[in-house]
Design a protein around this motif. Structure first.
Motif, PDB file in Angstrom:
ATOM      1  N   ARG A  55       0.905  -1.333   0.038  1.00 27.57           N
ATOM      2  CA  ARG A  55      -0.018  -0.117  -0.129  1.00 27.57           C
ATOM      3  C   ARG A  55       0.991   1.387  -0.096  1.00 27.57           C
ATOM      4  O   ARG A  55       0.272   2.401  -0.228  1.00 27.57           O
ATOM      5  CB  ARG A  55      -0.808  -0.019   1.108  1.00 27.57           C
ATOM      6  CG  ARG A  55      -0.250   0.262   2.695  1.00 27.57           C
ATOM      7  CD  ARG A  55      -1.444   0.142   3.825  1.00 27.57           C
ATOM      8  NE  ARG A  55      -2.152  -1.087   3.767  1.00 27.57           N
ATOM      9  CZ  ARG A  55      -3.157  -1.186   4.570  1.00 27.57           C
ATOM     10  NH1 ARG A  55      -3.556  -0.170   5.396  1.00 27.57           N
ATOM     11  NH2 ARG A  55      -3.592  -2.427   4.824  1.00 27.57           N
ATOM     12  N   CYS A  83      -0.418  -0.875  -4.210  1.00 28.92           N
ATOM     13  CA  CYS A  83      -1.465  -1.320  -4.344  1.00 28.92           C
ATOM     14  C   CYS A  83      -1.918  -1.657  -3.036  1.00 28.92           C
ATOM     15  O   CYS A  83      -1.506  -2.262  -2.270  1.00 28.92           O
ATOM     16  CB  CYS A  83      -1.435  -2.672  -5.259  1.00 28.92           C
ATOM     17  SG  CYS A  83      -3.392  -3.511  -5.176  1.00 28.92           S
ATOM     18  N   ASP A  84      -3.163  -1.074  -2.519  1.00 30.40           N
ATOM     19  CA  ASP A  84      -3.913  -1.374  -1.226  1.00 30.40           C
ATOM     20  C   ASP A  84      -4.612  -2.892  -1.311  1.00 30.40           C
ATOM     21  O   ASP A  84      -5.287  -3.171  -2.172  1.00 30.40           O
ATOM     22  CB  ASP A  84      -5.022  -0.427  -1.131  1.00 30.40           C
ATOM     23  CG  ASP A  84      -5.733  -0.594   0.386  1.00 30.40           C
ATOM     24  OD1 ASP A  84      -5.350  -1.660   1.085  1.00 30.40           O
ATOM     25  OD2 ASP A  84      -6.534   0.057   0.752  1.00 30.40           O
ATOM     26  N   ALA A 112      -8.838  -3.412  -6.722  1.00 30.08           N
ATOM     27  CA  ALA A 112      -7.514  -2.969  -7.108  1.00 30.08           C
ATOM     28  C   ALA A 112      -6.283  -3.931  -7.277  1.00 30.08           C
ATOM     29  O   ALA A 112      -5.778  -4.374  -8.194  1.00 30.08           O
ATOM     30  CB  ALA A 112      -6.914  -1.952  -5.987  1.00 30.08           C
ATOM     31  N   THR A 119      -5.882  -4.491   0.821  1.00 29.69           N
ATOM     32  CA  THR A 119      -7.443  -4.818   1.353  1.00 29.69           C
ATOM     33  C   THR A 119      -8.498  -4.237   0.240  1.00 29.69           C
ATOM     34  O   THR A 119      -9.719  -4.293   0.534  1.00 29.69           O
ATOM     35  CB  THR A 119      -7.639  -3.797   2.656  1.00 29.69           C
ATOM     36  OG1 THR A 119      -7.404  -2.516   2.376  1.00 29.69           O
ATOM     37  CG2 THR A 119      -6.573  -4.367   3.785  1.00 29.69           C
ATOM     38  N   ASP A 120      -8.229  -3.697  -0.851  1.00 28.23           N
ATOM     39  CA  ASP A 120      -9.006  -3.389  -1.890  1.00 28.23           C
ATOM     40  C   ASP A 120      -9.033  -4.450  -2.933  1.00 28.23           C
ATOM     41  O   ASP A 120      -8.160  -4.549  -3.789  1.00 28.23           O
ATOM     42  CB  ASP A 120      -8.522  -2.002  -2.434  1.00 28.23           C
ATOM     43  CG  ASP A 120      -9.619  -1.441  -3.590  1.00 28.23           C
ATOM     44  OD1 ASP A 120     -10.331  -2.228  -4.238  1.00 28.23           O
ATOM     45  OD2 ASP A 120      -9.552  -0.108  -4.031  1.00 28.23           O
TER      46      ASP A 120
END
Length: 267
Positions: free
Chosen positions: A63, A79-80, A86, A82-83
């Motif tokens: 992230r 990149c997150d 994404a 937890t998304d």
């Protein structure tokens, strides 16, 4: 080999074209695409660097921006984790150029230790979300571009098997990740996809800096080991190379503890 029965339809050995003599060719990752989630710093970044040094086409993600020099030797994407959308888009982008993902390593993790007897619910939920739920979500995305033989490795902890004070969310998440690996090993075995856990002991990283800086806690943790020292991130590289490469083709659903002997020690 004499005395060994081999199902030739399920056998996959490192290509002789690697130029490396047996058994070293078993650890050769040239031509393999390896995705490492949680590679911005610490253990994840070091694992990504080690896998890249073994010839892997390594893509790291996290992230935040990569904090280590490792980012110069492997492809890094912000990149997150937890998304879910994404991360799925990231996997699709990787597959568009590499065609497939040969190994997925989930090394992301957060910890919110409590100073009181019990952790508050917000910190517990945040820990479970990143350390366990995101691991499963990211694995589902990566699996869309994986086919056997392939490897998935979850970075767990001695906390996955032992109780530690003041951080029930972390222990619950790592324990859940340990069991998730075993369940997925059963579900994915027919596809030739192996799922294992690499479980570190106390390793010197930003996450453990506070404990290491406290001379009393640092000494307590040293005394719990057999080898008499804290771990370094590089101590985990050999184990990750084994689990990702052809050297572990008959290993799945297992926990490899790299903890200086912590979980083995009695008196």
């Amino acid at each position: 080999m004499d005395g060994v029965s081999v199902d030739e339809g399920n056998t996959h050995f490192a290509s002789p074209s690697s130029g490396l003599p047996f058994p070293f060719s078993l650890f050769d990752l040239r031509g393999r695409t390896v995705l490492v989630a949680g590679a911005s710093r610490g253990i994840g970044a070091t694992l990504a660097e080690g896998l890249s040094a073994a010839g892997g086409d390594v893509i790291g993600c996290g992230r935040t921006a990569c904090e280590q020099i490792s980012s110069q030797v492997f492809d890094y994407r912000v990149c997150d984790l937890t998304d879910g959308g994404a991360f799925q888009a990231l996997c699709a982008d990787i597959a568009s150029s590499r065609k497939n993902i040969d190994a997925f390593v989930f090394s992301a993790g957060v910890t919110y230790p409590s100073q009181s007897a019990l952790q508050n619910m917000d910190d517990f939920s945040r820990t479970i979300s990143t350390n366990l739920l995101a691991a499963y979500s990211c694995t589902l995305s990566a699996l869309q571009w994986m086919s056997g033989p392939a490897s998935i490795v979850f970075i767990t902890s001695v906390n996955s098997a032992l109780g530690f004070p003041g951080n029930p969310g972390y222990a619950a998440a790592k324990g859940g990740l340990r069991q998730l690996a075993k369940a997925l090993a059963v579900d994915l075995g027919d596809m030739g996809i192996r799922v294992n856990c690499l479980a570190p002991g106390y390793v010197k990283t930003a996450m453990t800096a506070e404990s290491y800086a406290d001379s009393t806690r640092r000494r307590q943790r040293i005394q719990r080991t057999i080898l008499g020292r804290w771990g370094e991130p590089v101590d985990l590289v050999g184990a990750i190379l084994f689990l990702v490469s052809d050297a572990s083709l008959y290993v799945t659903g297992q926990d490899i503890f790299v903890d200086g002997g912590w979980t083995a020690k009695g008196l």
